[in-house]
Write an enzyme that holds these catalytic residues in place. Sequence first.
Site, PDB file in Angstrom:
ATOM      1  N   SER A  22      21.964  -7.070   4.175  1.00 11.24           N
ATOM      2  CA  SER A  22      20.519  -7.253   4.196  1.00 11.24           C
ATOM      3  C   SER A  22      19.941  -6.735   2.895  1.00 11.24           C
ATOM      4  O   SER A  22      20.660  -6.217   2.044  1.00 11.24           O
ATOM      5  CB  SER A  22      19.900  -6.486   5.361  1.00 11.24           C
ATOM      6  OG  SER A  22      19.903  -5.096   5.070  1.00 11.24           O
ATOM      7  N   LYS A  23      18.650  -6.852   2.741  1.00 13.89           N
ATOM      8  CA  LYS A  23      18.049  -6.455   1.467  1.00 13.89           C
ATOM      9  C   LYS A  23      18.134  -4.964   1.209  1.00 13.89           C
ATOM     10  O   LYS A  23      17.859  -4.506   0.110  1.00 13.89           O
ATOM     11  CB  LYS A  23      16.608  -6.965   1.350  1.00 13.89           C
ATOM     12  CG  LYS A  23      15.702  -6.632   2.491  1.00 13.89           C
ATOM     13  CD  LYS A  23      14.348  -7.334   2.291  1.00 13.89           C
ATOM     14  CE  LYS A  23      13.606  -7.490   3.600  1.00 13.89           C
ATOM     15  NZ  LYS A  23      12.589  -8.525   3.566  1.00 13.89           N
ATOM     16  N   ARG A  24      18.540  -4.236   2.221  1.00 13.06           N
ATOM     17  CA  ARG A  24      18.783  -2.804   2.005  1.00 13.06           C
ATOM     18  C   ARG A  24      19.957  -2.591   1.051  1.00 13.06           C
ATOM     19  O   ARG A  24      20.032  -1.604   0.343  1.00 13.06           O
ATOM     20  CB  ARG A  24      19.095  -2.117   3.338  1.00 13.06           C
ATOM     21  CG  ARG A  24      17.859  -1.651   4.080  1.00 13.06           C
ATOM     22  CD  ARG A  24      18.214  -0.665   5.192  1.00 13.06           C
ATOM     23  NE  ARG A  24      19.363   0.154   4.887  1.00 13.06           N
ATOM     24  CZ  ARG A  24      20.490   0.187   5.587  1.00 13.06           C
ATOM     25  NH1 ARG A  24      20.611  -0.577   6.652  1.00 13.06           N
ATOM     26  NH2 ARG A  24      21.490   0.963   5.242  1.00 13.06           N
ATOM     27  N   HIS A  25      20.913  -3.524   1.085  1.00 14.08           N
ATOM     28  CA  HIS A  25      22.144  -3.344   0.322  1.00 14.08           C
ATOM     29  C   HIS A  25      22.121  -4.017  -1.049  1.00 14.08           C
ATOM     30  O   HIS A  25      22.759  -3.545  -1.977  1.00 14.08           O
ATOM     31  CB  HIS A  25      23.329  -3.910   1.091  1.00 14.08           C
ATOM     32  CG  HIS A  25      23.364  -3.512   2.537  1.00 14.08           C
ATOM     33  ND1 HIS A  25      23.800  -2.285   2.935  1.00 14.08           N
ATOM     34  CD2 HIS A  25      22.992  -4.161   3.651  1.00 14.08           C
ATOM     35  CE1 HIS A  25      23.701  -2.205   4.262  1.00 14.08           C
ATOM     36  NE2 HIS A  25      23.218  -3.331   4.710  1.00 14.08           N
TER      37      HIS A  25
END
Length: 480
Positions: free
Chosen positions: A251-254
């Site tokens: 996800s955009k966290r990574h």
Amino acid sequence: MASSSAPRVRFAPSPTGYLHIGGVRTAMFNWLWAKKLNGTFVLRIEDTDQERSTEESRNVILDAMRWLELDWNEGPEVGGPNGPYFQMQRLPLYREFADRLISRKLAYRCFCTKEELDEKRTALKAQDPKAQFRYPGTCRDRQDQPDKPFVIRFRTPETGSVTYDDLVFGTITTPNTAQQDFVLVRSDGVPLYNFGAVVDDVSMGITLVARGREHMVNTPPQIMICQALGYEPPRFAHLPLMLAPNGEKLSKRHAAVSVGEYQAMGYSPMGVLNYLVRFGWSFGDEEIFSREDLIRKFDFANVGKADGKFDPKKFADVAFEHLKRPDLTSVPRYQEMVRPFLAEIGIADPPEPKLAKAIPAIRERARSLKEAADALSYFFKSPVFDEKAKKKFLTPESATRLGELRSLLAPLDAWDEASLETAITGWLAAKNLAIKDVAQPARVSLTGRTVSPGLYEVLAVLGKEESLARIDQGIRFASA
RNA sequence: GGCCCCAUCGUCUAGCGGUUAGGACACCGGCCUCUCACGUCGGUAACACGGGUUCAAUUCCCGUUGGGGUCGCCA
């Protein structure tokens, strides 16, 4: 055009955000399969989640598909014989198919409210967190209650199993007891994913559904619906998942996960596609493919089963490879792609001939189009001087050298790379000097920095007049 | 927990019974060199474990372990 064996495949995003790179891979595999076998690639917008679907998201997704040049044969804006291609415009069809199932007792109206069910679900979870709630079948044989709203549920067989032959995973068998009486149509008449997708797939004549492995759990119910409707199910190909480097769902966290971000970073469409295609698919040892290569070589038989982890470094490298190689990205194509990035840094309309000459000089040292624009900047604007470089290399002693270089260059008629090299190396030999004695002061004078393409290349691209003017300026700085 | 799926270097992967287990990225050295790159040469590094089957298992089968997906009137 399409023969009877030509596949009909589809990509069916829901317009609830950007286009995720995992989605791109799914879309591409379908697209490649259609291209390879002269089939049809259908784009369908699954906008039944009215809470989250937006027109803006739809446009973002279509733009991304166009940027990637994953063109669709049927779908939004191009139309086609099986439209409309937005699920919210197909509501009467779902109604009709649902009624058919109800009249054959293969589905039934359920008057339980969401609240009632949620209550039971949470009560059960409170008692045993690991227990799974199943619809108790309250309305299976209940008479109609005309005044109350209802959902339509599928009457799942209590015995037996569903088996299908996955193009990637082989034979998959799931017992029907794993299923409950799942909802087909919401109380507002809008279908749920499994029902909408099946109705559309059969009515659009889809022959192969290729999608992420997270959908594998949906396949048995979809096959049940399909058969209840009296259709032969399509074939299925599930793709292994692309996980984050730490093994979590990507996800955009990574990392950057939307196509738009890679476009903005200066990756080329084929750079993106090439990284993603090698994720889960391989063709022997080959790493780099042109679009034509891929269409020729792609096959579901070479798709692996194991999930993988996203690697931004490898991605960057694959993208770079495409920018670097003229056989993969022609100079005209490179120009077209780098222009928006030049515009971003204030170079609105660089002259074509000069840009065409400059690109070969910088392409192997710019890992992205964004870096390319920067590497190109001093060819089109006055150099911006790196103060440290100026101080280090534009010294009084280098002023003398630069003066001599200027005198050498000023009378020259031939101003191409080879002639410049001949002239300069001759002069250096005569003076018993080495190129390194003059290169850095000259480079700083010409580019404002210590890093650039070779000196002869820079001079050639800049042209005689501009080169001499910049050397003059360098001499002034050096003498000061 | 139920159901389903997976397992080769750190990562992406090749391998489809007999290989010094190959390539790419990343990392570390050398070379090339006017800077930076590019290029090039070399190095470190993997078959999760246990049982079978077989003359022979990374490869086939079973189990264990580990990982993942999914359990909504989301898609």
